[in-house]
Scaffold this motif. Sequence first.
Motif, PDB file in Angstrom:
ATOM      1  N   GLU A 160      93.784  63.133  36.603  1.00 38.49           N
ATOM      2  CA  GLU A 160      94.867  62.436  37.301  1.00 38.49           C
ATOM      3  C   GLU A 160      95.900  63.413  37.851  1.00 38.49           C
ATOM      4  OE1 GLU A 160      98.432  59.219  36.344  1.00 38.49           O
ATOM      5  OE2 GLU A 160      96.907  59.617  34.827  1.00 38.49           O
ATOM      6  N   LEU A 161      96.255  64.439  37.074  1.00 40.84           N
ATOM      7  CA  LEU A 161      97.210  65.439  37.544  1.00 40.84           C
ATOM      8  C   LEU A 161      96.699  66.137  38.798  1.00 40.84           C
ATOM      9  CD1 LEU A 161      98.133  67.041  34.098  1.00 40.84           C
ATOM     10  CD2 LEU A 161      99.696  65.744  35.568  1.00 40.84           C
ATOM     11  N   ILE A 162      95.408  66.438  38.822  1.00 42.00           N
ATOM     12  CA  ILE A 162      94.837  67.132  39.973  1.00 42.00           C
ATOM     13  C   ILE A 162      94.810  66.235  41.199  1.00 42.00           C
ATOM     14  CG2 ILE A 162      92.727  68.180  40.883  1.00 42.00           C
ATOM     15  CD1 ILE A 162      92.148  69.148  38.001  1.00 42.00           C
ATOM     16  N   VAL A 163      94.297  65.026  41.038  1.00 41.21           N
ATOM     17  CA  VAL A 163      94.158  64.123  42.181  1.00 41.21           C
ATOM     18  C   VAL A 163      95.527  63.702  42.705  1.00 41.21           C
ATOM     19  CG1 VAL A 163      93.282  61.877  42.927  1.00 41.21           C
ATOM     20  CG2 VAL A 163      91.890  63.327  41.442  1.00 41.21           C
ATOM     21  N   ALA A 164      96.493  63.477  41.792  1.00 44.08           N
ATOM     22  CA  ALA A 164      97.833  63.058  42.222  1.00 44.08           C
ATOM     23  C   ALA A 164      98.562  64.155  42.982  1.00 44.08           C
ATOM     24  CB  ALA A 164      98.653  62.630  41.009  1.00 44.08           C
ATOM     25  N   SER A 165      98.127  65.413  42.820  1.00 42.60           N
ATOM     26  CA  SER A 165      98.785  66.527  43.504  1.00 42.60           C
ATOM     27  C   SER A 165      98.400  66.612  44.974  1.00 42.60           C
ATOM     28  CB  SER A 165      98.408  67.836  42.815  1.00 42.60           C
ATOM     29  OG  SER A 165      97.084  68.209  43.144  1.00 42.60           O
ATOM     30  N   GLY A 166      97.350  65.898  45.351  1.00 46.67           N
ATOM     31  CA  GLY A 166      96.853  65.997  46.710  1.00 46.67           C
ATOM     32  C   GLY A 166      95.588  66.812  46.830  1.00 46.67           C
ATOM     33  N   ALA A 167      95.117  67.376  45.716  1.00 46.27           N
ATOM     34  CA  ALA A 167      93.891  68.181  45.737  1.00 46.27           C
ATOM     35  C   ALA A 167      92.668  67.276  45.662  1.00 46.27           C
ATOM     36  CB  ALA A 167      93.892  69.169  44.577  1.00 46.27           C
ATOM     37  N   SER A 168      91.580  67.711  46.245  1.00 49.88           N
ATOM     38  CA  SER A 168      90.309  67.013  46.084  1.00 49.88           C
ATOM     39  C   SER A 168      89.622  67.555  44.836  1.00 49.88           C
ATOM     40  CB  SER A 168      89.425  67.188  47.312  1.00 49.88           C
ATOM     41  OG  SER A 168      89.196  68.561  47.550  1.00 49.88           O
ATOM     42  N   LEU A 169      88.657  66.809  44.334  1.00 48.94           N
ATOM     43  CA  LEU A 169      88.007  67.181  43.085  1.00 48.94           C
ATOM     44  C   LEU A 169      86.569  66.692  43.090  1.00 48.94           C
ATOM     45  CD1 LEU A 169      88.411  68.251  40.099  1.00 48.94           C
ATOM     46  CD2 LEU A 169      88.795  65.860  39.492  1.00 48.94           C
ATOM     47  N   THR A 170      85.649  67.570  42.747  1.00 50.35           N
ATOM     48  CA  THR A 170      84.240  67.214  42.600  1.00 50.35           C
ATOM     49  C   THR A 170      83.857  67.357  41.135  1.00 50.35           C
ATOM     50  OG1 THR A 170      83.676  67.929  44.841  1.00 50.35           O
ATOM     51  CG2 THR A 170      81.877  67.793  43.251  1.00 50.35           C
ATOM     52  N   GLU A 171      83.128  66.385  40.598  1.00 51.07           N
ATOM     53  CA  GLU A 171      82.708  66.450  39.204  1.00 51.07           C
ATOM     54  C   GLU A 171      81.370  65.738  39.027  1.00 51.07           C
ATOM     55  OE1 GLU A 171      84.771  64.029  36.274  1.00 51.07           O
ATOM     56  OE2 GLU A 171      85.710  62.839  37.860  1.00 51.07           O
ATOM     57  N   ILE A 172      80.736  66.034  37.913  1.00 50.07           N
ATOM     58  CA  ILE A 172      79.546  65.295  37.472  1.00 50.07           C
ATOM     59  C   ILE A 172      80.003  64.413  36.314  1.00 50.07           C
ATOM     60  CG2 ILE A 172      77.157  65.429  36.686  1.00 50.07           C
ATOM     61  CD1 ILE A 172      77.555  66.833  39.334  1.00 50.07           C
ATOM     62  N   PRO A 173      80.297  63.147  36.536  1.00 44.70           N
ATOM     63  CA  PRO A 173      80.825  62.313  35.449  1.00 44.70           C
ATOM     64  C   PRO A 173      79.747  62.043  34.405  1.00 44.70           C
ATOM     65  CG  PRO A 173      80.365  60.966  37.370  1.00 44.70           C
ATOM     66  CD  PRO A 173      80.141  62.386  37.794  1.00 44.70           C
ATOM     67  N   PRO A 174      80.147  61.744  33.168  1.00 42.69           N
ATOM     68  CA  PRO A 174      79.168  61.488  32.100  1.00 42.69           C
ATOM     69  C   PRO A 174      78.601  60.069  32.172  1.00 42.69           C
ATOM     70  CG  PRO A 174      81.368  61.309  31.216  1.00 42.69           C
ATOM     71  CD  PRO A 174      81.533  61.719  32.658  1.00 42.69           C
ATOM     72  N   ILE A 175      78.073  59.732  33.350  1.00 41.00           N
ATOM     73  CA  ILE A 175      77.591  58.377  33.625  1.00 41.00           C
ATOM     74  C   ILE A 175      76.219  58.476  34.275  1.00 41.00           C
ATOM     75  CG2 ILE A 175      78.081  56.201  34.793  1.00 41.00           C
ATOM     76  CD1 ILE A 175      81.029  57.159  35.012  1.00 41.00           C
ATOM     77  N   PRO A 176      75.168  57.965  33.645  1.00 37.71           N
ATOM     78  CA  PRO A 176      73.841  58.021  34.276  1.00 37.71           C
ATOM     79  C   PRO A 176      73.812  57.195  35.554  1.00 37.71           C
ATOM     80  CG  PRO A 176      73.713  57.323  31.964  1.00 37.71           C
ATOM     81  CD  PRO A 176      75.149  57.280  32.353  1.00 37.71           C
ATOM     82  N   ASP A 177      73.126  57.701  36.547  1.00 44.36           N
ATOM     83  CA  ASP A 177      73.037  56.961  37.801  1.00 44.36           C
ATOM     84  C   ASP A 177      72.354  55.608  37.581  1.00 44.36           C
ATOM     85  OD1 ASP A 177      73.371  56.777  40.678  1.00 44.36           O
ATOM     86  OD2 ASP A 177      71.186  56.882  40.757  1.00 44.36           O
ATOM     87  N   GLY A 178      72.954  54.557  38.119  1.00 47.11           N
ATOM     88  CA  GLY A 178      72.411  53.214  37.974  1.00 47.11           C
ATOM     89  C   GLY A 178      72.953  52.449  36.787  1.00 47.11           C
ATOM     90  N   TYR A 179      73.804  53.093  35.976  1.00 49.41           N
ATOM     91  CA  TYR A 179      74.361  52.469  34.784  1.00 49.41           C
ATOM     92  C   TYR A 179      75.851  52.798  34.687  1.00 49.41           C
ATOM     93  CZ  TYR A 179      69.385  52.401  33.610  1.00 49.41           C
ATOM     94  OH  TYR A 179      68.027  52.214  33.644  1.00 49.41           O
ATOM     95  N   LYS A 180      76.519  52.161  33.715  1.00 49.84           N
ATOM     96  CA  LYS A 180      77.938  52.440  33.506  1.00 49.84           C
ATOM     97  C   LYS A 180      78.185  53.378  32.330  1.00 49.84           C
ATOM     98  CE  LYS A 180      79.649  48.248  35.716  1.00 49.84           C
ATOM     99  NZ  LYS A 180      80.386  46.969  35.565  1.00 49.84           N
TER     100      LYS A 180
END
Length: 552
Positions: A160-180
């Motif tokens: 949240e601190l990064i995104v709220a600053s105006g910076a973009s962010l790329t990540e691999i979230p801990p969420i399998p594709d097709g599921y939550k």
Amino acid sequence: MIGVIASAADYPVVSEFFELFKTPWEFYRSDRQYDVLLCAGNDSVDENAAKLVLIYAGREHPSDAKEKIEIASRRSNLILSHMGARIPIYGDSVTFRRANAGVPVDEESRQPVVQLNHGGTVVRIGYDLFAEVRILLTVGQPAVNASMPALDLHIALLRELIVASGASLTEIPPIPDGYKFIACLTHDVDHPAIRSHKFDHTVLGFLYRATFGSLRDFLRGRIPVRNLLTNWAAALKLPFVYLGLAKDFWCDFADRYRELEEGLGSTFFIIPFKAYPGKNRRGQAPGFRAARYGARDVANTIRKITAAGSEIGLHGIDAWLDGSSARKELEEIRRLTGSSEIGVRMHWLYYDQQSPLALEQAEAAYDSTIGYNETVGYRAGTLQAYKPFEAVRLLELPLHVMDTALFYPNYLGLSSRQAMTRVSQLIDNAVQLGGCLTMNWHDRSVAPERLWDACYRDLVQELRSRDAWFATAGQAAAWFRKRRSVVFETDWMEAEAVRAKLPADDGELPGLRVRTHNARETCRTGLRSSEQYFDGVLEGNVDHRPRRPQPA
């Protein structure tokens, strides 16, 4: 790209943190310009070294005087309150006099623990992030704070601190594709047959709970009359079970779980050796820790479980103590299953800081011991599988929910309805944060006198309705290992270009998401969360460059 300044002693913690917050980063290099500079320590910081500078420190920092930051209080063991979440801080922390709107505050004093400077491009956070991560992944959380996924909330706040600053962010979230999120159903096999117990403490406890205990629970409205009558009938039938004239009502656990899970794969942890209580660090463990069966006694059940697509793991006795014991116990399970990839959960959750090294020496596929006996929640503060600092390859898949913790009077003592409410809160967190929710329902819990099968059925249905990927413990650990294998590459000649590379993928596990958060205008009055992101899929051995959406 995030540049990180930290003490050398914290390097292993930093590295593991960024396997959990899977985003491009590196240790700070003076010859590079970073989108974000994260400083955790007492080093002086060039505030122009990055578009966003984050300064984590639980004590006064050299930049405080320069920025005229006034410290309001110094303390440890506080709870942060932020956007409805509670985040425990276990180490040193400071609060500030000047407040910004929407930042985390000390729950007790309401003083801010985050201060935004220079229009939000320099952020001072009043605790040491990596000290907190070290505590969570080694000491763990006390039971009183079990309901707080502290480590995952630290990741969410940093995001949240990064995104709220105006910076973009790329990540691999801990969420399998097709599921939550991931749901891992597991079963500790402690008592596969009541006939094996000849009026020991297990049988005496069974008789008391099946008769007087069931009557008490019925009168209190905690169980239906059907359960009361079933338990009384089981108590009356017990002599005939011993004589071989009636079926052993604890023996059908494998068939019963297959029926309740309706084809979902689960993991059964089997004790290797009979009549051996094992040791603790002070000497012999209590005698009643010894099981009345060994893995060879349930060889037919093991074959039935694996034929149905479920997994067998080791319910270790001394495997946590040393590598030779771990190797001996694992080898017993390997011989009976024909599988070399065997994971571990320790009987009675015995474990200490040396256990990861012992299990790794024995080539355990994973461990799933870190959890609570007395409550449910996040002992390590996370829903993610992580690598203990003493290990090189071994992953720890934390245990979050245990049936005995939910229902036993000496622990939480909940009714089925209360238990579902409690577990639903953990499911909500999994949907929000991703990761793997790991549950343990014991073998005898679907038989008299416990009869916790109806609650288990409701739990499985709730997980289905929330779009969980049901994985065995081995599959869940393999998926996290796959995620950890992703490598980020940044093209320093092309601003904000990020490549995510997956070295290998056999296609048997769900894919990985590549999530890119929109760059937004800097928020100068406080923090704000953003759900504006783009999800791509990273599959196969390919060079993947995620498409960046246009800012809203």
